[in-house]
Scaffold this motif. Sequence first.
Motif, mmCIF file in Angstrom:
data_model
loop_
_atom_site.group_PDB
_atom_site.id
_atom_site.type_symbol
_atom_site.label_atom_id
_atom_site.label_comp_id
_atom_site.label_asym_id
_atom_site.label_seq_id
_atom_site.Cartn_x
_atom_site.Cartn_y
_atom_site.Cartn_z
ATOM 1 N N THR A 27 0.831 -1.210 0.000
ATOM 2 C CA THR A 27 0.000 0.000 0.000
ATOM 3 C C THR A 27 0.863 1.257 0.000
ATOM 4 O O THR A 27 0.534 2.245 -0.670
ATOM 5 C CB THR A 27 -0.957 0.010 1.206
ATOM 6 N N ALA A 38 1.022 4.107 -2.828
ATOM 7 C CA ALA A 38 0.828 5.510 -2.472
ATOM 8 C C ALA A 38 1.900 6.391 -3.111
ATOM 9 O O ALA A 38 1.630 7.514 -3.554
ATOM 10 C CB ALA A 38 0.845 5.679 -0.953
ATOM 11 N N LEU A 55 -4.955 6.215 -5.432
ATOM 12 C CA LEU A 55 -5.284 6.654 -4.078
ATOM 13 C C LEU A 55 -6.477 5.878 -3.534
ATOM 14 O O LEU A 55 -6.492 5.487 -2.354
ATOM 15 C CB LEU A 55 -5.575 8.160 -4.062
ATOM 16 N N ASP A 56 -7.474 5.649 -4.376
ATOM 17 C CA ASP A 56 -8.645 4.871 -3.937
ATOM 18 C C ASP A 56 -8.248 3.433 -3.590
ATOM 19 O O ASP A 56 -8.725 2.867 -2.596
ATOM 20 C CB ASP A 56 -9.709 4.865 -5.033
ATOM 21 N N ARG A 78 -6.431 3.461 -0.246
ATOM 22 C CA ARG A 78 -7.331 3.710 0.886
ATOM 23 C C ARG A 78 -8.129 2.452 1.242
ATOM 24 O O ARG A 78 -8.325 2.138 2.418
ATOM 25 C CB ARG A 78 -8.259 4.877 0.574
ATOM 26 N N LYS A 79 -8.599 1.742 0.244
ATOM 27 C CA LYS A 79 -9.374 0.523 0.508
ATOM 28 C C LYS A 79 -8.512 -0.561 1.169
ATOM 29 O O LYS A 79 -9.013 -1.359 1.967
ATOM 30 C CB LYS A 79 -9.954 -0.019 -0.803
ATOM 31 N N SER A 100 -5.772 0.027 3.081
ATOM 32 C CA SER A 100 -4.957 0.505 4.195
ATOM 33 C C SER A 100 -5.510 0.155 5.562
ATOM 34 O O SER A 100 -4.814 0.316 6.566
ATOM 35 C CB SER A 100 -4.787 2.025 4.104
ATOM 36 N N HIS A 121 -7.505 1.700 7.429
ATOM 37 C CA HIS A 121 -7.546 2.887 8.291
ATOM 38 C C HIS A 121 -6.240 3.084 9.058
ATOM 39 O O HIS A 121 -6.240 3.427 10.247
ATOM 40 C CB HIS A 121 -8.728 2.813 9.257
ATOM 41 N N GLU A 156 -3.128 7.385 6.187
ATOM 42 C CA GLU A 156 -4.240 8.292 5.926
ATOM 43 C C GLU A 156 -3.757 9.734 5.816
ATOM 44 O O GLU A 156 -4.241 10.507 4.983
ATOM 45 C CB GLU A 156 -5.284 8.176 7.046
ATOM 46 N N LEU A 176 -2.094 10.109 2.423
ATOM 47 C CA LEU A 176 -3.107 10.109 1.364
ATOM 48 C C LEU A 176 -3.860 11.434 1.322
ATOM 49 O O LEU A 176 -4.144 11.965 0.241
ATOM 50 C CB LEU A 176 -4.087 8.958 1.587
ATOM 51 N N GLU A 181 -4.059 13.957 -1.844
ATOM 52 C CA GLU A 181 -5.366 14.382 -2.359
ATOM 53 C C GLU A 181 -5.442 15.905 -2.416
ATOM 54 O O GLU A 181 -5.991 16.479 -3.369
ATOM 55 C CB GLU A 181 -6.483 13.823 -1.485
#
Length: 637
Positions: free
Chosen positions: A175, A179, A198-199, A202-203, A205, A207, A212, A215, A219
């Motif tokens: 991940t 990134a 990025l999507d 995030r899925k 990671s 949380h 975060e 990311l 963004e």
Amino acid sequence: MTTVREAVLAGEYGRGLEQYDRLTEPKAEDLRWAGVCAAQQGQVVQAQQQLEQAAQRGCPAARIDLASLHRAAGEFAQALTSLALVQEALPLLPLLDQALWYRERAIVGHELGEGMPTVLGFFEQAWVTASDAPLAMQASVAHAYGMHLTRFGEDHRASAYLEFAAEHGHSVRRTYALATLAACAVYQGGGSQARALLDTVRKASAHDPMLEAVLAYHEGQLFRIEGADEQALSAFQRAVSLARTEMRPSTELHAQLGLLALATEREDEAMARTALVRARRLVRAPRDEAFLKWREGSWWASQGDRGGLGLLEEAVSFFQDRELRREALWSQLHLAEAQERFGQGEACAASLSEAADLVAAFETPPTLVAELRLTPRVTARLESLPPRAYERLHLLKEDVQNLRQVNLKTLGGAEVLINGQSIRLRLKRVVEVLAYLLKSGGASLAEVQRDLFPDVRPAQAKGYFHQIRLHIKERIPGLSVPFDEVRGTYAVRSEGARLTWDVQLLTAELARPQDSLLKILERYELDFLKDADSVWATEERERLRRWVTQVALETMDGWYRTGQFEKCVSLAERLLPLDPLDEALHEFLIQATLETRGRAAAYQSYLTSAETFRREVDEVPTRLKALGEDIRKCPLN
């Protein structure tokens, strides 16, 4: 039973802590790996305590992880000190730990402002050392190596390492590697690719608060590039909050600088000054300071404060000296804006010319659109130039970012790359013909036949040349070799593609002040079309060698007079394989070796030089022989 170390290599940090808690008599190594798990779980105090204990109980490699902990907290001097405490014992450590040390030394050195050759040298050593370490370690090194290659603008090289890390690393490593690939896409203005990456991250990671924060920052940058200021504001604020919670000052600093860039565009004084105050307290290293000077200088210049000029000049100088080309380009635009604002028209023109050169040097240039919004005077000046003006073409037209990149490689071999990928050429002299026409600026058929095909019948040479022209048009989209009926010559034309030639890039770099000559020459092989045997290629190869050697001798003369002997040694050693019978190079090497390493080393250097001349020309030059005799008679030092 899985060990704590095995859990770390698998990226299962929670399980590693659970395994550690089950141990009745943990060893120093167990403490070390438990500290790594705690650090990855955000338990910083516990991690530091366990790593310190491990080091005190006889596990020196724990100091490598302590260095990583210090670095994450922005304590770069402490990180360097921690690594220095391990250095003497480094050859005795397992390969995994040696690779970790070199990787961490590279990262810390980069943060402290060390140049590209030094930083990438440590990374290369980490990569070589990791080749016999577990695959998880190789992925860790590949990720860090790729991430820093992107910072030096080497995105094509970086992608190979990042993709390796994503393929072979554990889920957490994957991940983070994705990134970084997303960040590359953001900087190049690839909105859809960046958002998809990025999507995906995030899925995957789960949380992870540290991820975060990163990311959210990327963004924010993507939204700012797209002109979505409100979304960018929200993303940067979220990045600040997350980074502060996770005690990640570097991420928070860059998010604050993102807010300062937005404030500058909006002319929002309260927002700008708030971001400035908060950013200043987060600076931990020279690189941080340069980023701050760039954004702060831009803000003050936009407010009519001439103090911004000095800050921008210092930022540009730092980025250029460290070969951080992307930031050098962006900050150069802001310097040009300030120069235009304060009536320094000639200086502005020079800055824009340098910025355009930087864009031309990139295989895949970074997007400029967000920075052009912050530099309205520069934008207006560029718009006033003719449509095909060099600076306007490279700096103003955002569609230049989407042009096909064609790179002609002639130093060390012969190759054509399209968007960084080598293409297969059926006719072996295509590259030589392109180089010849670029060097000459265009040539008649008779000149081509004379210079490139002197031993071939004219009709046959003509046919072969036209086959090459057709092959270029078929295999290299955007390039052609049309005939100019007015001049009666053939020349290379580039339409819908950006063509660069490594010899032209080297020539442009060497035409500037040569304080960084060693850095420049480390990036290039200097054997022009080494497999070509035509008279023209041979003469051009020798001309290039002699010219580079002359530039080097002039540079070494200045270094020697100012006592920079070690640089003389390094440069002479770099160039002697290229020109092994240049007497002046041998003399510089021997004299500088005497100054830096003493009589014995200098005399050994002389003996090596003398053997070279005896082997190649059967005698030692008189001056060199006299120098060797003088050194032999010197008193021991």
